[in-house]
Design a protein around this motif. Structure first.
Motif, mmCIF file in Angstrom:
data_model
loop_
_atom_site.group_PDB
_atom_site.id
_atom_site.type_symbol
_atom_site.label_atom_id
_atom_site.label_comp_id
_atom_site.label_asym_id
_atom_site.label_seq_id
_atom_site.Cartn_x
_atom_site.Cartn_y
_atom_site.Cartn_z
ATOM 1 N N ARG A 1 0.835 -1.212 0.000
ATOM 2 C CA ARG A 1 0.000 0.000 0.000
ATOM 3 C C ARG A 1 0.866 1.256 0.000
ATOM 4 N N ALA A 2 1.960 1.216 0.748
ATOM 5 C CA ALA A 2 2.874 2.375 0.761
ATOM 6 C C ALA A 2 3.506 2.565 -0.607
ATOM 7 N N LEU A 3 3.933 1.481 -1.253
ATOM 8 C CA LEU A 3 4.541 1.582 -2.576
ATOM 9 C C LEU A 3 3.538 2.100 -3.600
ATOM 10 N N ALA A 4 2.276 1.700 -3.444
ATOM 11 C CA ALA A 4 1.251 2.200 -4.364
ATOM 12 C C ALA A 4 1.108 3.714 -4.251
ATOM 13 N N LEU A 5 1.298 4.247 -3.061
ATOM 14 C CA LEU A 5 1.219 5.696 -2.882
ATOM 15 C C LEU A 5 2.344 6.404 -3.623
ATOM 16 N N PHE A 6 3.503 5.735 -3.769
ATOM 17 C CA PHE A 6 4.618 6.335 -4.492
ATOM 18 C C PHE A 6 4.292 6.553 -5.964
ATOM 19 N N GLU A 7 3.270 5.881 -6.473
ATOM 20 C CA GLU A 7 2.873 6.028 -7.872
ATOM 21 C C GLU A 7 1.874 7.167 -8.064
ATOM 22 N N THR A 8 1.577 7.900 -7.011
ATOM 23 C CA THR A 8 0.606 8.987 -7.066
ATOM 24 C C THR A 8 1.311 10.334 -7.082
ATOM 25 N N ASP A 9 0.530 11.396 -7.129
ATOM 26 C CA ASP A 9 1.074 12.752 -7.157
ATOM 27 C C ASP A 9 1.031 13.419 -5.783
ATOM 28 N N LEU A 10 1.005 12.629 -4.728
ATOM 29 C CA LEU A 10 0.920 13.190 -3.385
ATOM 30 C C LEU A 10 2.196 13.931 -3.020
ATOM 31 N N GLY A 11 2.055 14.924 -2.164
ATOM 32 C CA GLY A 11 3.196 15.724 -1.737
ATOM 33 C C GLY A 11 3.920 15.123 -0.555
ATOM 34 N N GLU A 12 4.870 15.897 0.002
ATOM 35 C CA GLU A 12 5.730 15.399 1.068
ATOM 36 C C GLU A 12 4.939 14.983 2.303
ATOM 37 N N ALA A 13 3.938 15.776 2.696
ATOM 38 C CA ALA A 13 3.195 15.472 3.916
ATOM 39 C C ALA A 13 2.415 14.165 3.786
ATOM 40 N N GLU A 14 1.726 13.986 2.643
ATOM 41 C CA GLU A 14 0.921 12.777 2.444
ATOM 42 C C GLU A 14 1.782 11.536 2.245
ATOM 43 N N LEU A 15 3.010 11.733 1.763
ATOM 44 C CA LEU A 15 3.908 10.610 1.524
ATOM 45 C C LEU A 15 4.998 10.510 2.594
ATOM 46 N N SER A 16 4.725 11.016 3.757
ATOM 47 C CA SER A 16 5.700 10.923 4.843
ATOM 48 C C SER A 16 5.648 9.533 5.460
ATOM 49 N N ALA A 17 6.733 9.161 6.124
ATOM 50 C CA ALA A 17 6.766 7.872 6.816
ATOM 51 C C ALA A 17 5.691 7.824 7.892
ATOM 52 N N GLU A 18 5.448 8.958 8.539
ATOM 53 C CA GLU A 18 4.443 9.005 9.596
ATOM 54 C C GLU A 18 3.047 8.721 9.049
ATOM 55 N N ALA A 19 2.739 9.308 7.887
ATOM 56 C CA ALA A 19 1.417 9.091 7.286
ATOM 57 C C ALA A 19 1.249 7.644 6.834
ATOM 58 N N CYS A 20 2.300 7.075 6.235
ATOM 59 C CA CYS A 20 2.221 5.684 5.777
ATOM 60 C C CYS A 20 2.156 4.721 6.956
ATOM 61 N N ALA A 21 2.872 5.043 8.046
ATOM 62 C CA ALA A 21 2.822 4.202 9.235
ATOM 63 C C ALA A 21 1.428 4.207 9.848
ATOM 64 N N LEU A 22 0.800 5.379 9.875
ATOM 65 C CA LEU A 22 -0.559 5.489 10.404
ATOM 66 C C LEU A 22 -1.520 4.648 9.577
ATOM 67 N N LEU B 1 0.885 0.980 12.284
ATOM 68 C CA LEU B 1 2.138 0.693 12.969
ATOM 69 C C LEU B 1 2.750 1.977 13.501
ATOM 70 N N SER B 2 3.638 1.843 14.473
ATOM 71 C CA SER B 2 4.426 2.998 14.877
ATOM 72 C C SER B 2 5.370 3.348 13.736
ATOM 73 N N THR B 3 5.853 4.578 13.718
ATOM 74 C CA THR B 3 6.744 5.000 12.634
ATOM 75 C C THR B 3 8.022 4.171 12.621
ATOM 76 N N SER B 4 8.598 3.918 13.781
ATOM 77 C CA SER B 4 9.841 3.148 13.823
ATOM 78 C C SER B 4 9.625 1.719 13.346
ATOM 79 N N ARG B 5 8.522 1.101 13.743
ATOM 80 C CA ARG B 5 8.240 -0.274 13.296
ATOM 81 C C ARG B 5 7.961 -0.303 11.799
ATOM 82 N N PHE B 6 7.241 0.693 11.312
ATOM 83 C CA PHE B 6 6.955 0.753 9.879
ATOM 84 C C PHE B 6 8.244 0.888 9.073
#
Length: 265
Positions: free
Chosen positions: A153-174, A178-183
């Protein structure tokens, strides 16, 4: 689709094929895929990091390996394979591509023949998915390795036009629950690269789809989710060893085909 004088690039999610200009005065480059090069004529010169130049008939480099390449002729053949969905055995086989002279000669002949017509013809017929690409260029289909659905699901987001905030590790972890560190740990374990490096590569990779467009580079930067033109230019130059404008100029006669472009159009 832009018609060309034989220069061709195929792009989909998993593979890139390129036959065209290499680019003059190329700086060190660091693509995120397993990359194969050989010159249309003669040898290719390769330098890893700040080491000595080597002359080779063909070279294959692992993902995220900084290097420079030069050729005496104008044109180069290059294949790129996204490693995160390949088995370890197929990755090793790709990296050993140049070790057997007989197999290498057959493979280079197959690649040259595919560029002369079948690659473009099959795309025009709508019949060139990743498996068909592998059969045509390699003579066999590389095995696809399943990934953890949360990382898919995270890799699929990389194929979109989302900006830095939407493609942050924190957003993908949420999103993954998962926690950000575990993600981040799971991401590197599954994908074989850090989240930051993978995000940078996938975004720069999508610039290939815009190589022959008429839109301005500023528009492309914003379309791809870069915060500004400066970040865009730095990322493209670090990835490909060339400025975005130089890539555009070298792509004037390039025909760009592939499943990604058909889906996006």
């Amino acid at each position: 689709m832009r018609q060309s004088s034989g220069k061709l690039m195929f792009v989909n999610r998993d593979r890139v094929f390129y036959f065209g200009l290499l680019g003059a005065r190329m700086k060190p480059r660091k693509p995120g895929g397993i990359t194969l090069y050989f010159a249309a004529e003669g040898e290719i010169r390769l330098r890893m990091q700040a080491g000595p130049w080597q002359s080779l008939s063909c070279c294959v480099l692992p993902a995220y390996c900084a290097h420079q390449v030069e050729i005496d002729c104008d044109e180069v053949f290059s294949l790129l394979f996204e490693p995160e969905r390949l088995t370890a055995a197929d990755q090793r086989q790709l990296l050993d591509f140049c070790t057997c002279p007989v197999t290498l000669a057959d493979a280079m002949a197959r690649i040259r023949a595919a560029a002369a017509g079948p690659l473009s013809d099959l795309c025009a017929q709508g019949g060139l998915d990743t498996a068909a690409f592998d059969r045509l260029l390699l003579g066999r289909v590389l095995e696809t390795r399943p990934l953890d659905p949360r990382i898919e699901r995270a890799l699929a987001l990389f194929e979109t036009d989302l900006g830095e905030a939407e493609l942050s590790a924190e957003a993908c972890a949420l999103q993954a629950g998962l926690s950000t560190s575990r993600f981040l740990h799971l991401f590197k374990e599954e994908a074989g690269a850090s989240f930051r490096n993978m995000r940078m590569w996938k975004r720069a990779r999508r610039f290939l789809e815009h190589a022959v467009e008429d839109s301005t580079l500023t528009e492309v930067a914003l379309d791809l989710g870069y915060p500004d033109s400066s970040h865009f230019s730095h990322s493209i130059r670090r990835t490909y060893g060339l400025k975005p404008r130089s890539i555009r100029e070298g792509s004037r006669e390039l025909q760009v085909i592939g499943a990604v472009l058909r889906r996006a159009s």
